[in-house]
Design an enzyme around this catalytic site. Structure first.
Site, PDB file in Angstrom:
ATOM      1  N   THR A   1       1.174  -1.776  -0.370  1.00 33.61           N
ATOM      2  CA  THR A   1      -0.024   0.499  -0.042  1.00 33.61           C
ATOM      3  C   THR A   1       0.685   0.741  -0.283  1.00 33.61           C
ATOM      4  O   THR A   1       0.534   2.183  -0.762  1.00 33.61           O
ATOM      5  CB  THR A   1      -1.010   0.246   1.085  1.00 33.61           C
ATOM      6  OG1 THR A   1      -1.611  -1.405   1.276  1.00 33.61           O
ATOM      7  CG2 THR A   1      -1.917   0.993   1.431  1.00 33.61           C
TER       8      THR A   1
ATOM      9  N   ALA B   1      -1.237  -1.011   6.959  1.00 38.37           N
ATOM     10  CA  ALA B   1      -1.009  -1.800   8.508  1.00 38.37           C
ATOM     11  C   ALA B   1      -1.343  -3.036   7.896  1.00 38.37           C
ATOM     12  O   ALA B   1      -2.320  -3.532   6.930  1.00 38.37           O
ATOM     13  CB  ALA B   1      -1.681  -1.277   9.346  1.00 38.37           C
ATOM     14  N   ASP B   2      -1.751  -3.677   8.743  1.00 41.70           N
ATOM     15  CA  ASP B   2      -2.216  -5.161   8.565  1.00 41.70           C
ATOM     16  C   ASP B   2      -3.233  -5.748   9.481  1.00 41.70           C
ATOM     17  O   ASP B   2      -4.195  -6.336   8.710  1.00 41.70           O
ATOM     18  CB  ASP B   2      -1.310  -6.531   8.941  1.00 41.70           C
ATOM     19  CG  ASP B   2       0.372  -6.702   8.139  1.00 41.70           C
ATOM     20  OD1 ASP B   2       0.050  -6.470   7.566  1.00 41.70           O
ATOM     21  OD2 ASP B   2       0.786  -7.019   9.517  1.00 41.70           O
TER      22      ASP B   2
ATOM     23  N   GLY C   1       5.678  -7.336   7.086  1.00 41.59           N
ATOM     24  CA  GLY C   1       6.481  -7.397   5.838  1.00 41.59           C
ATOM     25  C   GLY C   1       7.683  -7.377   6.815  1.00 41.59           C
ATOM     26  O   GLY C   1       8.824  -7.708   6.566  1.00 41.59           O
TER      27      GLY C   1
ATOM     28  N   GLU D   1       9.313   1.507  11.472  1.00 35.92           N
ATOM     29  CA  GLU D   1       8.337   1.501  10.960  1.00 35.92           C
ATOM     30  C   GLU D   1       6.953   3.016  12.845  1.00 35.92           C
ATOM     31  O   GLU D   1       6.833   3.408  12.907  1.00 35.92           O
ATOM     32  CB  GLU D   1       6.691   1.092  10.375  1.00 35.92           C
ATOM     33  CG  GLU D   1       7.350   0.767   9.380  1.00 35.92           C
ATOM     34  CD  GLU D   1       6.247  -1.006   9.044  1.00 35.92           C
ATOM     35  OE1 GLU D   1       6.165  -1.128   7.586  1.00 35.92           O
ATOM     36  OE2 GLU D   1       5.885  -1.120   9.450  1.00 35.92           O
TER      37      GLU D   1
HETATM   38  C1  A5P Z   1       5.949  -4.262   7.026  1.00 34.45           C
HETATM   39  O1  A5P Z   1       6.323  -4.283   7.932  1.00 34.45           O
HETATM   40  C2  A5P Z   1       4.272  -3.442   7.568  1.00 34.45           C
HETATM   41  O2  A5P Z   1       3.521  -3.127   8.100  1.00 34.45           O
HETATM   42  C3  A5P Z   1       3.448  -3.224   6.397  1.00 34.45           C
HETATM   43  O3  A5P Z   1       3.132  -2.042   6.162  1.00 34.45           O
HETATM   44  C4  A5P Z   1       1.542  -3.827   6.809  1.00 34.45           C
HETATM   45  O4  A5P Z   1       2.047  -5.628   6.206  1.00 34.45           O
HETATM   46  C5  A5P Z   1       0.538  -4.107   5.293  1.00 34.45           C
HETATM   47  O5  A5P Z   1       1.473  -3.961   4.107  1.00 34.45           O
HETATM   48  P1  A5P Z   1       0.461  -4.313   2.414  1.00 34.45           P
HETATM   49  O6  A5P Z   1       0.381  -2.792   2.763  1.00 34.45           O
HETATM   50  O7  A5P Z   1       1.508  -4.977   1.333  1.00 34.45           O
HETATM   51  O8  A5P Z   1      -0.512  -5.076   2.553  1.00 34.45           O
END
Ligand code: A5P
Length: 233
Positions: free
Chosen positions: A34, A88-89, A103, A109
């Site tokens: 994202t 975010a997840d 990720g 972050e």
């Molecule tokens: C990275 O460590 C994560 O916190 C990402 O911000 C989170 O997994 C969102 O990733 P996507 O945008 O790929 O879903």
């Protein structure tokens, strides 16, 4: 929902989030797919004259920013960040707390989010939940040295930790930490769990972001919605 549909919602939300960026700002650049859409939208505004620079939270984000011609900054020159943008997840509707770390960039972050005057989080609507942890796992960053002992201490919390591996080898973050993915189940009190995890020797941080997000930009089938602490617009 197909991945094409999700990507459309993510991109629409990312473009809306980038509208909040003002000339001269020091930004925080999160990580993930994202965030990549947000960097693309930012690159368009930079090509049209916007002057900003951002602190990246992962090597992958830094590489993408350079490729798109988006200027980078660092904590060497800036103690504070005007605006962090990240994905975010999961986002808890009540309180706008976050679960992040799929990720593996959760530590950087959280450092950037904590140094930011404002944090905008961009998600598609599938990530909005009643309770964090109601699906999936919670990422816990642990020191590589003695990782099995630390995982043992996490087991005492009954959260079934599993060391994240890639091709059979432990996954290492940009800072050389390992990740234990913990099946914590629905989290009743994210702040209390974050405190308990932080107290475990060998734990560096976890993917709970409590009270850090200022605004959530949600991309949905019906359009983009902004959620702010205490109100929606
Ligand atoms: C990275 O460590 C994560 O916190 C990402 O911000 C989170 O997994 C969102 O990733 P996507 O945008 O790929 O879903």
């Amino acid at each position: 929902m197909t991945s094409v549909g999700l990507d459309r919602m993510k991109r629409a939300a990312a473009i809306r989030a980038v509208d909040e960026v003002e000339d001269g700002m020091v930004l925080g650049f999160g990580s993930g797919s994202t965030m990549a859409f947000a960097l693309e939208a930012l690159a368009v505004r930079i090509a049209n004259g916007l002057r900003v620079a951002g602190i990246p939270t992962s090597e992958a984000t830094a590489v993408l920013a350079r490729r798109l011609g988006v200027p980078l900054a660092s904590f060497d020159a800036h103690r504070r960040v005007d605006l962090a943008i990240d994905g975010a997840d999961q986002v808890q509707r009540d309180g706008l707390h976050l679960l992040k770390g799929r990720g593996g960039a959760l530590l950087r972050e959280k450092i950037v989010a904590s140094a930011s005057d404002r944090m905008i989080v961009v998600v598609d609507e599938s990530k909005m939940v009643g309770r964090l942890g109601q699906r999936g796992t919670l990422a816990v960053a642990i020191v590589a040295f003695g990782w099995s002992a630390t995982v043992g201490r996490l087991e005492a919390l009954a959260c079934a930790p599993r060391l994240r591996r890639v091709a059979g080898e432990p996954f290492a973050t940009d800072d050389g930490h390992y990740i234990a993915d913990c099946a914590v189940g629905p989290i009743v009190d994210p702040a209390a769990l974050e405190t308990r995890l932080s107290a475990i020797v060998g734990v560096v941080d976890c993917g709970l972001f409590v009270g850090l997000a200022s605004t959530i930009v949600v991309g949905g089938q019906a359009g983009v919605t902004l959620l702010e602490r205490g109100r929606a617009r």
